[in-house]
Design a protein around this motif. Structure first.
Motif, PDB file in Angstrom:
ATOM      1  N   SER A 153       0.827  -1.194   0.000  1.00 16.20           N
ATOM      2  CA  SER A 153       0.000   0.000   0.000  1.00 16.20           C
ATOM      3  C   SER A 153       0.868   1.255   0.000  1.00 16.20           C
ATOM      4  O   SER A 153       1.913   1.296   0.645  1.00 16.20           O
ATOM      5  N   THR A 154       0.430   2.276  -0.710  1.00 16.04           N
ATOM      6  CA  THR A 154       1.149   3.552  -0.693  1.00 16.04           C
ATOM      7  C   THR A 154       0.744   4.370   0.526  1.00 16.04           C
ATOM      8  O   THR A 154       1.327   5.412   0.786  1.00 16.04           O
TER       9      THR A 154
ATOM     10  N   ARG B  85       1.080   3.347   3.630  1.00 20.93           N
ATOM     11  CA  ARG B  85       2.110   3.110   4.652  1.00 20.93           C
ATOM     12  C   ARG B  85       3.461   2.896   3.985  1.00 20.93           C
ATOM     13  O   ARG B  85       3.946   1.769   3.900  1.00 20.93           O
ATOM     14  N   PRO B  86       4.114   3.954   3.528  1.00 19.12           N
ATOM     15  CA  PRO B  86       5.410   3.792   2.865  1.00 19.12           C
ATOM     16  C   PRO B  86       6.532   3.529   3.864  1.00 19.12           C
ATOM     17  O   PRO B  86       6.430   3.870   5.047  1.00 19.12           O
ATOM     18  N   VAL B  87       7.609   2.933   3.385  1.00 18.91           N
ATOM     19  CA  VAL B  87       8.809   2.717   4.187  1.00 18.91           C
ATOM     20  C   VAL B  87       9.585   4.029   4.224  1.00 18.91           C
ATOM     21  O   VAL B  87       9.808   4.651   3.194  1.00 18.91           O
ATOM     22  N   VAL B  88       9.971   4.476   5.419  1.00 21.04           N
ATOM     23  CA  VAL B  88      10.741   5.706   5.566  1.00 21.04           C
ATOM     24  C   VAL B  88      12.025   5.409   6.314  1.00 21.04           C
ATOM     25  O   VAL B  88      12.098   4.487   7.126  1.00 21.04           O
TER      26      VAL B  88
ATOM     27  N   ASN C 255       2.081   6.028   8.562  1.00 19.13           N
ATOM     28  CA  ASN C 255       0.780   6.214   7.940  1.00 19.13           C
ATOM     29  C   ASN C 255       0.710   7.639   7.403  1.00 19.13           C
ATOM     30  O   ASN C 255       0.750   8.596   8.187  1.00 19.13           O
ATOM     31  N   ARG C 256       0.638   7.789   6.103  1.00 26.55           N
ATOM     32  CA  ARG C 256       0.617   9.131   5.491  1.00 26.55           C
ATOM     33  C   ARG C 256      -0.623   9.925   5.864  1.00 26.55           C
ATOM     34  O   ARG C 256      -0.584  11.142   5.931  1.00 26.55           O
ATOM     35  N   ARG C 257      -1.728   9.240   6.107  1.00 25.71           N
ATOM     36  CA  ARG C 257      -2.964   9.942   6.434  1.00 25.71           C
ATOM     37  C   ARG C 257      -2.872  10.584   7.829  1.00 25.71           C
ATOM     38  O   ARG C 257      -3.333  11.696   8.042  1.00 25.71           O
TER      39      ARG C 257
END
Length: 54
Positions: A4-5, A7-10, A27-29
């Protein structure tokens, strides 16, 4: 299954300048800004701030 985009890996890099990094997901949201966490830096031997790197 595709990742899923949402929850990207940072990559989190130490602000102490030691070059230590942590890898996590966010979580980007809920966290649209850069993530800042206080984690242990083994080179510095103490807890320091780690900032999200792009």
């Amino acid at each position: 299954m595709a990742r899923s985009t949402l929850r990207p890996v940072v990559k989190l890099r130490s602000t102490a300048g030691t070059g230590v990094t942590y890898v996590t997901r966010k979580n980007r949201r809920n966290d649209p800004d850069r993530l800042v966490l206080r984690k242990y830096d083994a080179v510095a031997g103490e807890h320091v701030l780690f900032r999200e790197e792009r």
